[in-house]
Write a protein that holds these residues in place. Structure first.
Motif, PDB file in Angstrom:
ATOM      1  N   GLY A  98      60.350  39.127  53.545  1.00  0.00           N
ATOM      2  CA  GLY A  98      59.923  38.667  52.232  1.00  0.00           C
ATOM      3  C   GLY A  98      58.779  39.501  51.695  1.00  0.00           C
ATOM      4  N   PHE A  99      58.478  39.273  50.428  1.00  0.00           N
ATOM      5  CA  PHE A  99      57.353  39.969  49.805  1.00  0.00           C
ATOM      6  C   PHE A  99      56.785  39.133  48.677  1.00  0.00           C
ATOM      7  CE2 PHE A  99      60.307  40.842  46.491  1.00  0.00           C
ATOM      8  CZ  PHE A  99      59.603  41.285  45.380  1.00  0.00           C
ATOM      9  N   VAL A 100      55.577  39.470  48.307  1.00  0.00           N
ATOM     10  CA  VAL A 100      54.954  38.943  47.109  1.00  0.00           C
ATOM     11  C   VAL A 100      54.310  40.127  46.400  1.00  0.00           C
ATOM     12  CG1 VAL A 100      52.764  38.324  48.273  1.00  0.00           C
ATOM     13  CG2 VAL A 100      53.408  37.175  46.145  1.00  0.00           C
ATOM     14  N   SER A 101      54.511  40.207  45.085  1.00  0.00           N
ATOM     15  CA  SER A 101      53.818  41.227  44.299  1.00  0.00           C
ATOM     16  C   SER A 101      52.898  40.508  43.322  1.00  0.00           C
ATOM     17  CB  SER A 101      54.799  42.147  43.575  1.00  0.00           C
ATOM     18  OG  SER A 101      55.570  41.449  42.633  1.00  0.00           O
ATOM     19  N   PHE A 102      51.764  41.116  43.063  1.00  0.00           N
ATOM     20  CA  PHE A 102      50.749  40.482  42.233  1.00  0.00           C
ATOM     21  C   PHE A 102      49.875  41.546  41.597  1.00  0.00           C
ATOM     22  CE2 PHE A 102      49.189  40.974  46.487  1.00  0.00           C
ATOM     23  CZ  PHE A 102      47.863  41.354  46.352  1.00  0.00           C
ATOM     24  N   PHE A 103      49.114  41.129  40.594  1.00  0.00           N
ATOM     25  CA  PHE A 103      48.187  42.038  39.939  1.00  0.00           C
ATOM     26  C   PHE A 103      47.000  41.250  39.415  1.00  0.00           C
ATOM     27  CE2 PHE A 103      51.547  40.795  37.054  1.00  0.00           C
ATOM     28  CZ  PHE A 103      50.894  40.415  35.895  1.00  0.00           C
ATOM     29  N   ARG A 104      45.960  41.960  39.080  1.00  0.00           N
ATOM     30  CA  ARG A 104      44.754  41.325  38.550  1.00  0.00           C
ATOM     31  C   ARG A 104      44.926  41.068  37.065  1.00  0.00           C
ATOM     32  NH1 ARG A 104      38.912  43.992  37.806  1.00  0.00           N
ATOM     33  NH2 ARG A 104      40.215  45.204  36.415  1.00  0.00           N
ATOM     34  N   GLY A 105      44.496  39.906  36.662  1.00  0.00           N
ATOM     35  CA  GLY A 105      44.495  39.536  35.251  1.00  0.00           C
ATOM     36  C   GLY A 105      43.099  39.058  34.871  1.00  0.00           C
ATOM     37  N   GLY A 131      36.104  33.852  31.425  1.00  0.00           N
ATOM     38  CA  GLY A 131      35.401  35.123  31.563  1.00  0.00           C
ATOM     39  C   GLY A 131      35.401  35.620  32.999  1.00  0.00           C
ATOM     40  N   GLN A 132      36.496  35.390  33.704  1.00  0.00           N
ATOM     41  CA  GLN A 132      36.577  35.727  35.127  1.00  0.00           C
ATOM     42  C   GLN A 132      37.909  36.418  35.438  1.00  0.00           C
ATOM     43  OE1 GLN A 132      34.301  34.866  37.636  1.00  0.00           O
ATOM     44  NE2 GLN A 132      32.896  34.087  36.087  1.00  0.00           N
ATOM     45  N   PRO A 133      37.926  37.248  36.479  1.00  0.00           N
ATOM     46  CA  PRO A 133      39.203  37.818  36.906  1.00  0.00           C
ATOM     47  C   PRO A 133      40.051  36.774  37.628  1.00  0.00           C
ATOM     48  CG  PRO A 133      37.470  38.523  38.385  1.00  0.00           C
ATOM     49  CD  PRO A 133      36.804  37.741  37.285  1.00  0.00           C
ATOM     50  N   MET A 134      41.353  36.983  37.592  1.00  0.00           N
ATOM     51  CA  MET A 134      42.271  36.090  38.289  1.00  0.00           C
ATOM     52  C   MET A 134      43.433  36.921  38.820  1.00  0.00           C
ATOM     53  SD  MET A 134      44.199  34.110  35.211  1.00  0.00           S
ATOM     54  CE  MET A 134      45.603  34.832  34.419  1.00  0.00           C
ATOM     55  N   ILE A 162      43.015  37.337  49.406  1.00  0.00           N
ATOM     56  CA  ILE A 162      42.613  38.475  48.571  1.00  0.00           C
ATOM     57  C   ILE A 162      41.863  37.977  47.343  1.00  0.00           C
ATOM     58  CG2 ILE A 162      43.527  40.291  47.046  1.00  0.00           C
ATOM     59  CD1 ILE A 162      45.724  40.723  49.252  1.00  0.00           C
ATOM     60  N   ALA A 163      42.374  36.915  46.718  1.00  0.00           N
ATOM     61  CA  ALA A 163      41.714  36.356  45.534  1.00  0.00           C
ATOM     62  C   ALA A 163      40.268  35.959  45.845  1.00  0.00           C
ATOM     63  CB  ALA A 163      42.501  35.153  45.011  1.00  0.00           C
ATOM     64  N   LEU A 164      40.072  35.269  46.951  1.00  0.00           N
ATOM     65  CA  LEU A 164      38.715  34.853  47.314  1.00  0.00           C
ATOM     66  C   LEU A 164      37.828  36.042  47.636  1.00  0.00           C
ATOM     67  CD1 LEU A 164      39.423  31.650  49.430  1.00  0.00           C
ATOM     68  CD2 LEU A 164      38.590  31.808  47.056  1.00  0.00           C
ATOM     69  N   GLU A 165      38.352  37.013  48.362  1.00  0.00           N
ATOM     70  CA  GLU A 165      37.583  38.224  48.698  1.00  0.00           C
ATOM     71  C   GLU A 165      37.123  38.960  47.447  1.00  0.00           C
ATOM     72  OE1 GLU A 165      40.227  40.549  51.118  1.00  0.00           O
ATOM     73  OE2 GLU A 165      40.117  39.141  52.798  1.00  0.00           O
ATOM     74  N   ARG A 166      37.946  38.955  46.412  1.00  0.00           N
ATOM     75  CA  ARG A 166      37.664  39.714  45.193  1.00  0.00           C
ATOM     76  C   ARG A 166      36.977  38.895  44.112  1.00  0.00           C
ATOM     77  NH1 ARG A 166      43.320  43.129  44.750  1.00  0.00           N
ATOM     78  NH2 ARG A 166      43.103  44.147  46.784  1.00  0.00           N
ATOM     79  N   GLY A 167      36.746  37.626  44.376  1.00  0.00           N
ATOM     80  CA  GLY A 167      36.080  36.781  43.395  1.00  0.00           C
ATOM     81  C   GLY A 167      36.967  36.357  42.238  1.00  0.00           C
ATOM     82  N   TRP A 168      38.284  36.347  42.468  1.00  0.00           N
ATOM     83  CA  TRP A 168      39.200  35.878  41.428  1.00  0.00           C
ATOM     84  C   TRP A 168      39.088  34.361  41.338  1.00  0.00           C
ATOM     85  CZ3 TRP A 168      44.301  38.896  42.875  1.00  0.00           C
ATOM     86  CH2 TRP A 168      44.091  40.259  42.682  1.00  0.00           C
ATOM     87  N   ILE A 169      39.069  33.844  40.134  1.00  0.00           N
ATOM     88  CA  ILE A 169      38.869  32.417  39.922  1.00  0.00           C
ATOM     89  C   ILE A 169      40.110  31.579  40.232  1.00  0.00           C
ATOM     90  CG2 ILE A 169      39.430  32.484  37.457  1.00  0.00           C
ATOM     91  CD1 ILE A 169      37.064  30.524  37.075  1.00  0.00           C
ATOM     92  N   ARG A 170      41.306  32.183  40.121  1.00  0.00           N
ATOM     93  CA  ARG A 170      42.536  31.442  40.365  1.00  0.00           C
ATOM     94  C   ARG A 170      43.703  32.404  40.531  1.00  0.00           C
ATOM     95  NH1 ARG A 170      41.807  29.569  34.545  1.00  0.00           N
ATOM     96  NH2 ARG A 170      43.084  30.985  33.316  1.00  0.00           N
ATOM     97  N   ILE A 171      44.840  31.812  40.885  1.00  0.00           N
ATOM     98  CA  ILE A 171      46.109  32.531  40.960  1.00  0.00           C
ATOM     99  C   ILE A 171      47.094  31.787  40.065  1.00  0.00           C
ATOM    100  CG2 ILE A 171      48.058  33.202  42.433  1.00  0.00           C
ATOM    101  CD1 ILE A 171      46.068  33.118  44.798  1.00  0.00           C
ATOM    102  N   GLU A 172      47.839  32.528  39.268  1.00  0.00           N
ATOM    103  CA  GLU A 172      48.858  31.931  38.409  1.00  0.00           C
ATOM    104  C   GLU A 172      50.183  32.631  38.644  1.00  0.00           C
ATOM    105  OE1 GLU A 172      47.761  31.788  34.276  1.00  0.00           O
ATOM    106  OE2 GLU A 172      46.060  30.475  34.683  1.00  0.00           O
ATOM    107  N   LEU A 173      51.253  31.954  38.291  1.00  0.00           N
ATOM    108  CA  LEU A 173      52.580  32.557  38.314  1.00  0.00           C
ATOM    109  C   LEU A 173      53.463  31.806  37.345  1.00  0.00           C
ATOM    110  CD1 LEU A 173      54.572  30.479  40.019  1.00  0.00           C
ATOM    111  CD2 LEU A 173      53.473  31.546  41.954  1.00  0.00           C
TER     112      LEU A 173
END
Length: 168
Positions: free
Chosen positions: A73-80, A86-89, A117-128
Protein backbone atom coordinates in the motif's frame (compact mmCIF):
# COMPACT_ATOMS: atom_id res chain seq x y z
CA UNK A 1 -5.64 -17.00 -1.98
CA UNK A 2 -6.02 -16.47 1.79
CA UNK A 3 -6.71 -12.95 2.98
CA UNK A 4 -4.19 -11.23 5.21
CA UNK A 5 -6.64 -11.47 8.11
CA UNK A 6 -6.61 -15.29 7.81
CA UNK A 7 -2.84 -15.62 8.21
CA UNK A 8 -0.52 -14.90 11.10
CA UNK A 9 0.47 -11.31 10.50
CA UNK A 10 4.07 -10.30 10.13
CA UNK A 11 4.59 -6.62 10.90
CA UNK A 12 3.82 -3.87 8.43
CA UNK A 13 6.81 -1.65 7.74
CA UNK A 14 6.10 1.91 6.60
CA UNK A 15 8.88 3.81 4.90
CA UNK A 16 9.36 7.01 2.96
CA UNK A 17 9.23 6.50 -0.80
CA UNK A 18 12.17 7.54 -2.93
CA UNK A 19 12.75 7.97 -6.67
CA UNK A 20 13.55 4.26 -6.97
CA UNK A 21 9.95 3.56 -5.91
CA UNK A 22 8.32 5.34 -8.86
CA UNK A 23 7.34 2.07 -10.57
CA UNK A 24 5.89 0.68 -7.32
CA UNK A 25 3.91 3.88 -6.75
CA UNK A 26 2.64 3.68 -10.32
CA UNK A 27 1.47 0.06 -9.88
CA UNK A 28 -0.29 0.92 -6.63
CA UNK A 29 -1.85 4.02 -8.21
CA UNK A 30 -3.10 1.86 -11.08
CA UNK A 31 -4.73 -0.41 -8.46
CA UNK A 32 -6.42 2.60 -6.87
CA UNK A 33 -7.74 3.75 -10.25
CA UNK A 34 -9.02 0.23 -10.99
CA UNK A 35 -10.87 0.24 -7.64
CA UNK A 36 -12.59 3.53 -8.42
CA UNK A 37 -13.01 3.28 -12.19
CA UNK A 38 -12.76 -0.35 -13.33
CA UNK A 39 -11.21 -0.64 -16.79
CA UNK A 40 -9.83 2.92 -16.79
CA UNK A 41 -6.21 3.15 -17.90
CA UNK A 42 -4.02 5.28 -15.61
CA UNK A 43 -3.54 8.87 -16.73
CA UNK A 44 0.04 8.88 -15.43
CA UNK A 45 3.16 6.72 -15.60
CA UNK A 46 6.23 5.90 -13.50
CA UNK A 47 8.33 8.59 -15.20
CA UNK A 48 5.80 11.32 -14.34
CA UNK A 49 5.55 10.08 -10.76
CA UNK A 50 9.35 10.16 -10.45
CA UNK A 51 9.58 13.68 -11.92
CA UNK A 52 6.65 15.07 -9.92
CA UNK A 53 7.47 13.50 -6.58
CA UNK A 54 11.22 13.40 -6.47
CA UNK A 55 12.53 16.28 -8.58
CA UNK A 56 13.87 19.66 -7.51
CA UNK A 57 10.41 20.92 -6.50
CA UNK A 58 8.39 17.86 -5.42
CA UNK A 59 4.62 18.14 -5.72
CA UNK A 60 3.95 15.31 -3.26
CA UNK A 61 5.53 12.91 -0.82
CA UNK A 62 4.66 9.27 -0.33
CA UNK A 63 4.98 6.50 2.20
CA UNK A 64 4.95 2.84 1.22
CA UNK A 65 3.70 0.00 3.43
CA UNK A 66 5.46 -3.33 3.06
CA UNK A 67 4.95 -6.75 4.56
CA UNK A 68 7.80 -9.24 4.20
CA UNK A 69 9.48 -6.88 1.70
CA UNK A 70 6.37 -6.78 -0.55
CA UNK A 71 4.75 -3.37 -1.20
CA UNK A 72 1.14 -3.61 -0.02
CA UNK A 73 0.00 0.00 0.00
CA UNK A 74 0.88 3.66 -0.17
CA UNK A 75 -0.24 7.09 0.88
CA UNK A 76 0.62 10.26 -1.01
CA UNK A 77 0.30 13.68 0.57
CA UNK A 78 1.44 17.26 0.30
CA UNK A 79 1.63 20.40 2.39
CA UNK A 80 -1.25 22.81 2.25
CA UNK A 81 -2.27 25.93 4.11
CA UNK A 82 -5.12 26.34 6.58
CA UNK A 83 -5.88 29.99 5.78
CA UNK A 84 -8.37 30.61 8.56
CA UNK A 85 -5.81 29.37 11.08
CA UNK A 86 -2.71 30.76 9.36
CA UNK A 87 -0.99 27.39 9.75
CA UNK A 88 0.41 24.67 7.50
CA UNK A 89 -1.51 21.43 7.16
CA UNK A 90 -1.20 18.10 5.35
CA UNK A 91 -3.48 16.99 2.55
CA UNK A 92 -3.69 13.29 1.77
CA UNK A 93 -4.14 12.84 -1.93
CA UNK A 94 -4.37 9.05 -2.13
CA UNK A 95 -4.42 6.08 0.24
CA UNK A 96 -4.46 2.58 -1.19
CA UNK A 97 -3.92 -0.93 0.16
CA UNK A 98 -3.94 -3.98 -2.13
CA UNK A 99 -7.15 -6.02 -1.75
CA UNK A 100 -5.60 -9.05 -0.03
CA UNK A 101 -4.09 -6.80 2.67
CA UNK A 102 -7.15 -4.73 3.52
CA UNK A 103 -8.19 -4.80 7.18
CA UNK A 104 -4.65 -5.86 8.09
CA UNK A 105 -3.58 -2.59 9.72
CA UNK A 106 -1.67 -1.32 6.67
CA UNK A 107 -3.93 1.71 6.04
CA UNK A 108 -3.80 2.66 9.71
CA UNK A 109 0.01 2.36 9.70
CA UNK A 110 0.23 4.59 6.62
CA UNK A 111 -2.04 7.25 8.11
CA UNK A 112 -0.11 7.07 11.41
CA UNK A 113 3.04 7.75 9.40
CA UNK A 114 1.48 10.87 7.90
CA UNK A 115 0.29 11.93 11.38
CA UNK A 116 3.84 11.63 12.75
CA UNK A 117 5.19 13.73 9.88
CA UNK A 118 2.45 16.31 10.47
CA UNK A 119 3.39 16.65 14.14
CA UNK A 120 7.13 16.79 13.38
CA UNK A 121 6.54 19.62 10.89
CA UNK A 122 4.05 21.57 12.98
CA UNK A 123 1.12 20.96 10.65
CA UNK A 124 -2.15 21.82 12.37
CA UNK A 125 -4.19 19.02 10.77
CA UNK A 126 -4.53 16.46 8.01
CA UNK A 127 -7.37 16.57 5.48
CA UNK A 128 -8.46 14.37 2.61
CA UNK A 129 -11.34 14.02 0.20
CA UNK A 130 -13.33 10.79 -0.08
CA UNK A 131 -16.19 9.96 -2.42
CA UNK A 132 -19.68 9.61 -0.93
CA UNK A 133 -20.61 6.06 -0.10
CA UNK A 134 -17.07 4.65 -0.03
CA UNK A 135 -16.45 2.01 2.64
CA UNK A 136 -13.25 3.88 3.55
CA UNK A 137 -15.33 6.53 5.31
CA UNK A 138 -15.87 4.21 8.28
CA UNK A 139 -12.10 3.62 8.49
CA UNK A 140 -11.36 7.35 8.47
CA UNK A 141 -13.89 7.92 11.22
CA UNK A 142 -12.38 5.07 13.29
CA UNK A 143 -8.96 6.72 13.21
CA UNK A 144 -10.47 10.01 14.41
CA UNK A 145 -11.20 11.97 11.24
CA UNK A 146 -14.52 13.75 11.12
CA UNK A 147 -16.79 14.38 8.19
CA UNK A 148 -16.97 18.12 7.49
CA UNK A 149 -19.88 17.69 5.08
CA UNK A 150 -18.18 19.91 2.52
CA UNK A 151 -18.61 19.49 -1.19
CA UNK A 152 -15.51 18.81 -3.23
CA UNK A 153 -15.66 21.05 -6.28
CA UNK A 154 -13.49 20.84 -9.41
CA UNK A 155 -12.80 23.20 -12.31
CA UNK A 156 -11.04 21.63 -15.29
CA UNK A 157 -10.93 21.31 -19.05
CA UNK A 158 -13.14 23.65 -21.08
CA UNK A 159 -14.68 25.22 -18.00
CA UNK A 160 -11.21 26.09 -16.64
CA UNK A 161 -10.16 27.58 -19.97
CA UNK A 162 -13.43 29.53 -20.34
CA UNK A 163 -13.12 31.05 -16.86
CA UNK A 164 -9.45 31.92 -17.40
CA UNK A 165 -10.36 33.79 -20.62
CA UNK A 166 -13.27 35.66 -19.07
CA UNK A 167 -13.12 39.29 -17.99
CA UNK A 168 -12.99 39.68 -14.25
Amino acid sequence: MPRATDMPASPVLVRKAGPEDAETLFRLTAGLIEDHLPGQEPWTNAEAIKANGFGADPLFEALIAERNGRPIGFVSFFRGYAGWRGQPMGIVHALYVVPDERRSGAARALMAGVARIALERGWIRIELFVEEGRTAIAFYERIGMRDLRHRHMRLEGEALERLARSDL
